[in-house]
Design an enzyme around this catalytic site. Structure first.
Site, short mmCIF file in Angstrom:
data_model
loop_
_atom_site.label_atom_id
_atom_site.label_comp_id
_atom_site.label_asym_id
_atom_site.label_seq_id
_atom_site.Cartn_x
_atom_site.Cartn_y
_atom_site.Cartn_z
N ASN A 9 65.76 -81.46 46.34
CA ASN A 9 67.21 -81.50 46.53
C ASN A 9 67.73 -80.07 46.34
O ASN A 9 67.82 -79.60 45.21
CB ASN A 9 67.83 -82.47 45.51
N LYS A 11 70.62 -79.04 46.75
CA LYS A 11 72.03 -79.01 46.30
C LYS A 11 72.78 -77.95 47.13
O LYS A 11 72.49 -77.79 48.30
CB LYS A 11 72.10 -78.77 44.79
N HIS A 97 74.10 -89.44 43.66
CA HIS A 97 73.63 -88.41 42.72
C HIS A 97 74.65 -88.26 41.59
O HIS A 97 75.86 -88.33 41.82
CB HIS A 97 73.43 -87.08 43.45
N GLU A 99 75.77 -85.77 40.10
CA GLU A 99 76.77 -84.70 40.30
C GLU A 99 77.94 -85.20 41.14
O GLU A 99 79.08 -84.84 40.91
CB GLU A 99 76.09 -83.47 40.92
N GLU A 169 67.29 -90.30 37.29
CA GLU A 169 67.56 -88.93 36.88
C GLU A 169 68.46 -88.94 35.65
O GLU A 169 69.69 -89.02 35.77
CB GLU A 169 68.27 -88.17 38.01
N GLY A 175 68.82 -79.91 35.39
CA GLY A 175 69.18 -78.50 35.35
C GLY A 175 69.24 -77.92 33.95
O GLY A 175 69.74 -76.83 33.74
P1 13P Z 1 66.69 -80.19 38.39
O1 13P Z 1 65.30 -80.38 38.89
O2 13P Z 1 67.26 -78.82 38.69
O3 13P Z 1 66.82 -80.57 36.95
O4 13P Z 1 67.63 -81.19 39.22
C1 13P Z 1 67.26 -82.51 39.32
C2 13P Z 1 68.15 -83.15 40.33
O5 13P Z 1 69.33 -83.33 40.09
C3 13P Z 1 67.56 -83.53 41.62
O6 13P Z 1 68.43 -84.33 42.34
#
Ligand code: 13P
Length: 254
Positions: A9, A11, A97, A99, A169, A175
């Site tokens: 991903n 992002k 997701h 976010e 997740e 992150g």
């Molecule tokens: P990270 O691998 O940067 O922690 O992000 C995970 C994520 O949100 C994948 O969708």
């Protein structure tokens, strides 16, 4: 046997020039994907078609959208419909997701509508769930995740559920460099699979890939993926580096 999946991903990162180089390097590093595996790369909207062209001749590589809108079409400036993704050949889309749930206040009802629209257009949704830190520390994480599943999946038919990919997740691991331990991850994946078994039966539950996401790296992927209910990863930061992500692809169990 359900597929083992390494999903990237990106992002809101990378120019197309950088993204194109990343995909080309990845294909060089991991040119052959076993038939039991899939590599899915979720790129920003403007790159979808270009990225799809880059992987078109690479068996096992697929391109995904990171989102779609919860309405079929109409006066929604700036939004992208599932039908539009399908019209440029996209077969996967991340839905829900954390976010987007947080920054765009996406509701369970909207997510349910997105899932329906994806299925209408033969797009496989990668449905995300996961608890925040407060729930991990003071609540009941598996209850929390179970309600996320109930709230958005209940409207789907069993045949649709059978087509899903789920990504667990935990928000506190995204992150942050803080990964759920392989035991914590396996426990939640098993809870998700148990819910799917109770609701849809064992045959469907056993066929659904459940990916782990949250600070997956080349160095921890093997230990995480070694668990029986973890079918691969949804990877943010580490997917922006070809060597790291190729290591993660290589860590998928045979
Ligand atoms: P990270 O691998 O940067 O922690 O992000 C995970 C994520 O949100 C994948 O969708």
């Amino acid at each position: 046997m359900r597929k083992k999946i390494a999903a990237a991903n990106w992002k809101m990162n990378l120019s197309w020039k950088e993204g194109k180089e990343l995909i080309s390097q990845l294909i060089e590093l991991s040119p052959t994907i076993p038939t039991a595996h899939q590599v899915i790369i979720a790129v920003p909207f403007p790159y979808l078609e270009l990225a799809a062209q880059l992987v078109a001749a690479q068996p096992g590589y697929f391109i995904s959208a990171q989102n779609c809108y919860h309405k079929a079409a109409g006066a929604y400036t700036g939004e992208v419909a599932a039908s539009m993704l399908a019209s440029v050949g996209i077969k996967y889309c991340i839905v829900g997701h954390s976010e987007r749930r947080e920054y765009q206040q996406e509701t369970p009802e909207q997510l349910a509508a997105k899932l329906q629209l994806c299925f209408t257009h033969a797009i496989t949704p990668i449905f995300c769930c996961g608890e925040p830190l407060s729930v991990r520390e003071g609540g009941n994480p598996s209850e929390y995740v179970r309600s996320q599943l109930v709230d958005s999946l209940s409207c789907l038919a069993s045949e649709q559920i059978a087509q899903l990919i789920i990504a667990y997740e935990p928000i506190w691991a995204i992150g942050t460099g803080k990964t759920a331990s392989p035991e914590q991850a396996q426990e939640m994946h098993l809870a998700i699979r148990n819910y799917l078994t109770e609701s849809y039966g064992s045959a469907i539950a056993q066929g659904i890939p459940i990916l782990y996401g949250g600070s997956v790296k080349g160095s921890n992927a093997t230990a995480i993926f070694a668990n029986p209910d973890i079918d691969g990863g949804l990877v943010g930061g580490a997917s922006l580096n070809a060597v790291e992500f190729a290591t993660i692809i290589g860590a998928l169990p045979q």
